[in-house]
Motif scaffolding. Structure first.
Motif, mmCIF file in Angstrom:
data_model
loop_
_atom_site.group_PDB
_atom_site.id
_atom_site.type_symbol
_atom_site.label_atom_id
_atom_site.label_comp_id
_atom_site.label_asym_id
_atom_site.label_seq_id
_atom_site.Cartn_x
_atom_site.Cartn_y
_atom_site.Cartn_z
ATOM 1 N N SER A 1 -25.744 9.527 -23.355
ATOM 2 C CA SER A 1 -26.044 9.441 -24.130
ATOM 3 C C SER A 1 -27.117 11.141 -24.449
ATOM 4 O O SER A 1 -27.008 11.775 -25.762
ATOM 5 N N LEU A 2 -27.149 12.215 -23.302
ATOM 6 C CA LEU A 2 -27.171 13.401 -23.372
ATOM 7 C C LEU A 2 -26.445 14.122 -24.109
ATOM 8 O O LEU A 2 -25.671 15.157 -25.049
ATOM 9 N N VAL A 3 -24.495 13.883 -23.589
ATOM 10 C CA VAL A 3 -23.577 14.841 -24.311
ATOM 11 C C VAL A 3 -23.311 14.451 -26.082
ATOM 12 O O VAL A 3 -23.245 15.322 -26.916
ATOM 13 N N ARG A 4 -23.977 13.312 -26.052
ATOM 14 C CA ARG A 4 -24.144 12.967 -27.629
ATOM 15 C C ARG A 4 -25.321 13.743 -28.577
ATOM 16 O O ARG A 4 -25.253 14.346 -29.343
ATOM 17 N N LEU A 5 -26.410 14.433 -27.616
ATOM 18 C CA LEU A 5 -27.639 14.863 -28.160
ATOM 19 C C LEU A 5 -27.134 15.948 -28.461
ATOM 20 O O LEU A 5 -28.020 16.234 -29.343
#
Length: 250
Positions: free
Chosen positions: A113-117
């Motif tokens: 999720s952090l990578v996508r953000l």
């Protein structure tokens, strides 16, 4: 703060939703990779959540006091542990802190999720507002910051979490929902809706001709089967290998 494009807003909202779900998963169980496991429990924890929404340059979401507060406490602990692990990796090149973060709730789903953000913006600042005031065990946190410099180590941590999560020996009871084989008397593949024995909704497996015949009879009679094997992590815990001891459940 510059407004988000429609595409970026959709991507950020989706990533924020994944982050909340990662917190809910970790509230139930601390493992490096959940895959298809624990999804039903996580969904129940988020039933009363206010879906993330994009306004201006921010994405906001709301969680009900119970059980949302527990999810948020877990999520904050996991994010802080990841931040410490990322700082250790930056300063000394070590991965120990990222590995230890799993004990605080970090998992592949959270790093993803952090990578996508971070693929949509250079910097993420995560702020929490408690109403009413937060639990005494939660220290005040002005904000948690992640930047593009964290992207590569976050991806590496997620890969390690998946790689290190062990397969599970299981004895599953399930209803046959799909049957397929190439030859009438040969082996085939079966999909089960899991009733008990594993915290996933469905699993698939390959069966030898005799076991496949048992699955066909179960499907025709509308009864479950029971099967032993190994629930593989590399499939997201969606596949059983080494299936054996297949039997009807009357």
């Amino acid at each position: 703060m510059a407004p988000l494009s429609r595409r970026s807003a959709r991507q950020l909202v989706a990533a924020a939703t994944e982050m909340l779900r990662a917190g809910a998963l970790a509230t139930h169980r601390r493992v490096g990779y959940h895959g298809a496991r624990h999804g039903e429990r996580a969904n129940r924890l988020l039933e009363r959540a206010e879906p993330p929404r994009a306004e201006g340059g921010e994405v906001t979401a709301g969680l009900s006091e119970e059980p949302g507060r527990g999810v948020l406490v877990t999520l904050l602990a996991a994010l802080r542990a990841l931040r410490r692990g990322l700082d250790g990796h930056r300063d000394a090149g070590e991965l120990t802190g990222l590995d230890r973060a799993v004990e605080e709730g970090a998992c592949q789903e959270l790093t993803e999720s952090l990578v996508r953000l971070l693929k949509e913006t250079d910097t993420i600042r995560i702020r929490v507002r408690w109403s009413p005031p937060g639990p005494s065990e939660v220290e005040p946190e002005p904000e948690l910051t992640f930047t593009r410099d964290d992207l590569a180590p976050l991806q590496l941590a997620g890969q390690r979490y998946v790689r290190d999560e062990p397969a599970q020996p299981v004895r599953v009871t399930g209803q046959v929902v799909r049957l397929r084989r190439a030859e009438a008397d040969g082996p085939g593949s079966v999909r089960l809706r899991v009733l008990e024995g594993a915290e996933v909704e469905q699993v698939r497996m390959g069966l030898d001709p005799d076991a496949y015949g048992t699955a066909v009879r179960a499907h025709l009679r509308g009864v479950p089967i029971r099967v032993s094997g190994t629930l593989e992590s590399r499939s997201g815990f969606r596949r059983i290998t080494g299936a054996h001891a297949v039997a009807l459940v009357e």
